[in-house]
Scaffold this motif. Structure first.
Motif, PDB file in Angstrom:
ATOM      1  N   ALA A 164      31.045  36.125  33.329  1.00  0.00           N
ATOM      2  CA  ALA A 164      31.651  37.216  32.574  1.00  0.00           C
ATOM      3  C   ALA A 164      30.725  38.422  32.540  1.00  0.00           C
ATOM      4  O   ALA A 164      31.169  39.566  32.510  1.00  0.00           O
ATOM      5  CB  ALA A 164      31.973  36.754  31.151  1.00  0.00           C
ATOM      6  N   LEU A 167      36.556  34.704  25.215  1.00  0.00           N
ATOM      7  CA  LEU A 167      36.548  33.253  25.184  1.00  0.00           C
ATOM      8  C   LEU A 167      37.141  32.739  23.880  1.00  0.00           C
ATOM      9  O   LEU A 167      37.954  31.808  23.852  1.00  0.00           O
ATOM     10  CB  LEU A 167      35.103  32.778  25.316  1.00  0.00           C
ATOM     11  CG  LEU A 167      34.853  31.519  26.128  1.00  0.00           C
ATOM     12  CD1 LEU A 167      35.450  31.655  27.496  1.00  0.00           C
ATOM     13  CD2 LEU A 167      33.361  31.271  26.220  1.00  0.00           C
ATOM     14  N   PHE A 187      36.783  38.354  35.420  1.00  0.00           N
ATOM     15  CA  PHE A 187      35.563  39.154  35.332  1.00  0.00           C
ATOM     16  C   PHE A 187      34.875  39.249  36.695  1.00  0.00           C
ATOM     17  O   PHE A 187      34.366  40.300  37.066  1.00  0.00           O
ATOM     18  CB  PHE A 187      34.617  38.567  34.288  1.00  0.00           C
ATOM     19  CG  PHE A 187      34.910  39.036  32.892  1.00  0.00           C
ATOM     20  CD1 PHE A 187      34.087  39.929  32.250  1.00  0.00           C
ATOM     21  CD2 PHE A 187      36.033  38.578  32.229  1.00  0.00           C
ATOM     22  CE1 PHE A 187      34.371  40.368  30.970  1.00  0.00           C
ATOM     23  CE2 PHE A 187      36.323  39.007  30.944  1.00  0.00           C
ATOM     24  CZ  PHE A 187      35.497  39.904  30.307  1.00  0.00           C
ATOM     25  N   LEU A 219      30.139  32.085  31.019  1.00  0.00           N
ATOM     26  CA  LEU A 219      29.576  33.304  30.416  1.00  0.00           C
ATOM     27  C   LEU A 219      28.767  34.166  31.394  1.00  0.00           C
ATOM     28  O   LEU A 219      28.934  35.382  31.418  1.00  0.00           O
ATOM     29  CB  LEU A 219      28.734  32.946  29.198  1.00  0.00           C
ATOM     30  CG  LEU A 219      29.495  33.021  27.884  1.00  0.00           C
ATOM     31  CD1 LEU A 219      28.562  32.770  26.721  1.00  0.00           C
ATOM     32  CD2 LEU A 219      30.175  34.373  27.730  1.00  0.00           C
ATOM     33  N   LEU A 279      39.294  33.507  32.616  1.00  0.00           N
ATOM     34  CA  LEU A 279      38.378  34.546  32.171  1.00  0.00           C
ATOM     35  C   LEU A 279      37.328  34.818  33.239  1.00  0.00           C
ATOM     36  O   LEU A 279      37.077  35.959  33.625  1.00  0.00           O
ATOM     37  CB  LEU A 279      37.697  34.085  30.889  1.00  0.00           C
ATOM     38  CG  LEU A 279      36.594  35.009  30.379  1.00  0.00           C
ATOM     39  CD1 LEU A 279      37.225  36.153  29.618  1.00  0.00           C
ATOM     40  CD2 LEU A 279      35.614  34.268  29.510  1.00  0.00           C
ATOM     41  N   LEU A 280      36.712  33.751  33.731  1.00  0.00           N
ATOM     42  CA  LEU A 280      35.594  33.980  34.639  1.00  0.00           C
ATOM     43  C   LEU A 280      36.068  34.558  35.970  1.00  0.00           C
ATOM     44  O   LEU A 280      35.396  35.424  36.539  1.00  0.00           O
ATOM     45  CB  LEU A 280      34.783  32.699  34.827  1.00  0.00           C
ATOM     46  CG  LEU A 280      35.382  31.483  35.481  1.00  0.00           C
ATOM     47  CD1 LEU A 280      35.141  31.517  36.977  1.00  0.00           C
ATOM     48  CD2 LEU A 280      34.735  30.245  34.906  1.00  0.00           C
ATOM     49  N   GLY A 329      32.704  38.839  27.083  1.00  0.00           N
ATOM     50  CA  GLY A 329      33.056  37.489  27.501  1.00  0.00           C
ATOM     51  C   GLY A 329      33.168  36.553  26.314  1.00  0.00           C
ATOM     52  O   GLY A 329      34.119  35.778  26.202  1.00  0.00           O
ATOM     53  N   SER A 347      28.701  40.433  28.671  1.00  0.00           N
ATOM     54  CA  SER A 347      28.630  39.057  28.182  1.00  0.00           C
ATOM     55  C   SER A 347      29.136  38.995  26.745  1.00  0.00           C
ATOM     56  O   SER A 347      29.738  37.990  26.336  1.00  0.00           O
ATOM     57  CB  SER A 347      27.229  38.460  28.339  1.00  0.00           C
ATOM     58  OG  SER A 347      26.281  39.275  27.715  1.00  0.00           O
TER      59      SER A 347
END
Lengths: 298, 289, 280
Positions: C42, C72, C92, C39, C88-89, C68, C65
């Protein structure tokens, strides 16, 4: 990114020695990460793979500080972390993630210190960006050969241990009952994961290294019906993303008026897109035995 | 400790038993799990290892496989240390739950039974399809041979693992709680299959279970574990009030009904007056040994 | 060190450490270490985009966030959660890197966002952040019993009418808020150490749910204060101190727990969440 941006043509793209080095290293990173990534996902070690990539940044930063080659920096730190993780010998998934997280924190702390020292010490002000987000076009040609050799030895090792590794991935208990030295292979596998992370860190940067490890392998597992397919698909997808990413970054110099977007940005976006496409494709039902909606928790 | 070992004196000593366990002691974390265990099995026998949860059944299987360090005693297969004879054994663990993401078909899992421990390139050569097909046939697994193992039902996954264990033609097949979580129909199918392996293929099968009844029709031998000790023999010599009461250290009653056997703690109302000295716990809910 | 320009940092860091100590407790119980790591990353592009758009970094952080959290939840429908988080991370982060490369002082900006800066909080975002940190505390305490029950036994929680998915959203949203607050000081990469290390150490040292929560907060505060003080003296990045202190703290508490439990193998006993006795 100083040379070779005068023409749009593919001939010039391939004729540029910087690009050729980049393509070689990118190819190696893609193949190794595709193959190792499949094992990483099957064994529920996505987080460990991610952590090794992140931690390797401390080695990269230390390499800049001490003036040794970035490859050995990345690799040394990734292997140190791999040995610590395998030495702790954690079996249960939750416990493993926890300790991996703490080791990751320590590694990143060290990375912060070295990057700070790099930045304050004279001429390495760009170290943070090149280590964390990669600088594929800035890699000296002398590094290509060591990367190729270490990747090929890594792939050879995977090939030599292919069946036992696959059995462990399927069920460690079955492997142990067959007399497979599971502990030893675990260490070997973590070292290979470290190697993959280090070469991926060279290519797309330490904190983005996970993308090459998990994305193509995850996509391949959505598509493949049998073991060999998974490895080939993963390597293929990773290769496609890396090479296309390098090409797009090269071309972006012209699109955006003289500032090229980073290679790692394109590679990561392509990896994400291919994972999403593969996941969507597997839902159409054309793939044999598509994965369940919610994957198994490890 | 007096275990009614049925017939060991009568057997010839010159032909080593297929499996021989002698004076076995196992401790886990300083706690004694198995104490002084003795028994042996011969070719083509179906043996049940009966006991409650925590009685040490899995520990014994792991010790036979050489996965569990042994404090004292020996385990031999055909007279040789079992740890050197792993190739003679097939193992089916209790917890079988493959990841649905595994890109491995039943056929591939069975093939890994042959090649799973092969390092180097020899695992890539040679034709295994005949052996794989035979093992799949032995478990009636042809129907799901080309499906991913992670997507099979629990019973199918179990049969896939049995085929994985059988493909090397082991002399001794160890199954850990194979009957747990099976419905009546699958239970009988599995027991019939095991009986066939024992009678036709002359494989010795050691099965752990907490209920012996489904296995009774094919059972040659019984190892009854409780509190780290064992009573060994055939069903009728072991499953008796006196033998099991001594084993549990608590009075138990054996009931026979239409060929089925039920082992019960004695009537609790009676137990209130005549508790066994030194053992005040009841059988129910007591999981440690 | 306690000059007026440092005052905001001290107050802010103390409140945030309390929030991370409490929230981290549930991160550990739920074994969602990877999510706690993902997170903050993100949120990273939010801080990078803010100067380009001319807005306060805080709003950028909140926006990303939040994004994010949404991604997620969406991605985890596609398959395995860990792959979703990994991708995802990195996406970002790559986006943040790209945005930063468009601004000035590229490398310095990247560095302070990744590893923190003790003066990372500007005066104008001070008040909203205090309010948000207090909101987090309030929401966690209000839902303490449900969160605890859910982490001990999802089945019992379901029987008590507690919705898993609502709690998931709650924890992720709180994580996002705390992340956005802590990120400018501690940095993107090491915010999660503040979430993981104190709580994990506390759960090893203490098995009573409430007191281990208190201990977790205490350890988080200590770690934060020490890090800021040492960063102030040495001028080194706070992230370095947070990361290494976190590892040392965990190692010490692990050894203590192991020493206390004597002969028993650590992997089986010490790792148990600090609640109740063994259920199985």
């Amino acid at each position: 990114m100083s040379t070779g941006f005068q023409d749009l043509g593919l001939v010039h793209f391939l004729g540029d020695p910087t690009i050729r080095s980049a393509l070689w290293i990118g190819t190696m990173a893609a193949m190794l990460n595709g193959v190792i990534g499949v094992f990483a996902i099957l064994r529920g070690q996505a987080f460990a793979g991610h952590a090794l990539g992140d931690i390797s940044s401390a080695g990269g930063a230390a390499a800049v500080f001490t003036g040794i080659s970035a490859l050995w920096g990345f690799l040394g730190m990734a292997w140190l972390a791999a040995l610590i993780l395998s030495g702790l010998g954690l079996k249960r998934a939750g416990e493993r993630d926890l300790v991996t997280g703490v080791v990751l924190g320590g590694g990143l702390g060290i990375s912060a210190l070295f990057l700070y020292l790099d930045a304050t010490g004279s001429s390495h002000s760009g170290a943070t960006v090149s280590i964390m987000f990669g600088s594929l076009f800035g890699i000296p040609g002398s590094m290509v050969l060591p990367v190729i050799l270490s990747t090929l030895s890594g792939l050879l090792l995977v090939l030599l241990c292919y069946h036992p590794l696959l059995l462990i991935a399927a069920d460690p208990d079955l492997a142990r009952a067959r007399g497979v030295p599971a502990g030893l292979l675990e260490t070997l596998y973590l070292l290979l994961l470290g190697l993959a992370a280090a070469i991926s860190a060279l290519t797309v940067g330490a904190i983005l290294a996970t993308a090459l490890l998990l994305g193509p392998a995850g996509a391949a597992l959505h598509l493949a019906g049998r073991p060999a397919q998974a490895f080939l698909y993963a390597a293929g997808i990773a290769l496609f993303c890396t090479v296309t990413g390098i090409y797009l970054s090269y071309e972006s110099f012209y699109w955006f008026g003289g500032t090229a977007w980073p290679v790692s940005f394109f590679v990561v976006v392509l990896v994400l897109l291919s994972y999403l496409l593969a996941a969507a494709w597997s839902r159409t039902g054309t793939v044999p035995g598509r994965p369940a909606l919610h994957g198994a928790k490890r | 400790m007096s275990s009614p070992t049925s017939s060991s004196a009568m057997e010839e000593q010159n032909a080593p038993h297929l499996l021989e366990v002698a004076g076995l002691q196992v401790q886990i974390g300083g706690r004694s799990v198995l104490e002084e265990l003795d028994f042996h099995l011969d070719t083509g026998q179906l043996c049940a290892l009966i006991g409650e949860n925590g009685a040490g059944k899995t520990t014994l299987l792991r010790a036979i496989l050489g996965l569990q360090p042994v404090r004292q005693g020996r385990i031999r297969i055909h007279g040789k240390p079992a740890s050197e004879e792993r190739g003679q054994m097939g193992y089916v663990p209790q917890k079988i739950a493959f990841d649905p993401n595994l890109p491995i078909r039943t056929r591939d899992l069975v093939e890994l039974g042959l090649r799973g421990s092969h390092f180097g390139f020899r695992g890539f050569f040679g034709n295994t399809s005949a052996a794989v097909a035979a093992a799949l046939a032995a478990v009636d697994g042809e129907g799901f041979a080309d499906q991913r193992i992670g997507r099979l039902s629990g019973g199918q996954q179990q049969r896939a693992v049995i085929a994985h264990a059988l493909v090397r033609r082991p002399r001794l097949l160890l199954l850990d709680e194979p009957l747990a979580n099976l419905d009546f129909r699958s239970t009988n199918t599995l027991v019939q299959m095991l009986g066939r392996l024992v009678r036709e293929e002359k494989i010795t099968v050691l099965v752990t279970a907490h209920d012996m009844n489904p296995l009774l029709p094919f059972l040659d031998r019984l190892v009854y574990l409780a509190h780290g000790r064992a009573a060994v023999g055939d069903v009728h010599t072991v499953v008796q009030d006196a033998v099991l009461s001594r084993l549990y250290g608590y009075p138990v009653t054996v009931l026979h009904h239409q060929g089925r056997i039920l082992v019960l703690p004695e009537d609790p109302r009676r137990g209130m007056e005549t508790a066994c000295p030194g053992h005040t716990e009841t059988d129910h809910g007591e999981t440690g040994s | 060190m306690f000059a007026s320009y440092m005052l905001h940092t001290w107050i802010m860091a103390s409140i945030l450490a309390m929030a991370t100590g409490i929230l981290g407790y549930f991160v550990i119980l739920w074994r969602s270490v990877f999510a706690a790591h993902a997170l903050p990353l993100a949120a990273f592009p939010g801080a990078a985009a803010a100067p380009l758009l001319g807005i306060s970094p805080l709003w950028g952080l909140f926006f990303f966030s939040g994004l994010g959290v949404l991604f997620l939840r969406l991605f985890s429908l596609l398959g395995r959660k860990d792959i979703a988080m990994g991708l995802l991370l990195t996406t970002f982060l790559a986006l943040g890197g790209l945005l930063l490369s468009m601004g000035q002082e590229y490398s310095a900006a990247v560095f302070s966002l990744l590893f923190g800066e003790i003066l990372g909080i500007s005066g104008r975002s001070f008040l909203p952040m205090v309010l948000i940190a207090l909101l987090v505390l309030l929401l966690v305490l209000a839902n303490f019993r449900s969160l605890l029950l859910q982490s001990v036994s999802p089945a019992l929680a379901a029987a008590a009418g507690i919705s898993r998915s609502r709690l998931d959203w709650l924890v992720l949203a709180l994580l996002a808020l705390v992340t956005a607050g802590a990120l400018p000081i501690v940095g993107t990469l090491l915010t999660f150490t503040l979430l993981v290390s104190p709580a994990a150490s506390a759960q090893r040292l203490c098995s009573h749910p409430f007191w281990s929560l208190v201990l977790s907060v205490f350890l988080a505060e200590t770690m934060t204060w020490l890090s800021i003080a040492m960063a102030f003296w040495t001028n080194w990045p706070p992230g370095f101190f947070v990361g290494t202190l976190g590892a040392v703290l965990f190692l010490l508490s692990h050894l203590t727990a192991r020493f206390r439990s004597g002969l028993r193998p650590s992997a089986d006993t010490a790792g148990r969440p600090g609640l109740s006795s063994d259920p199985a």
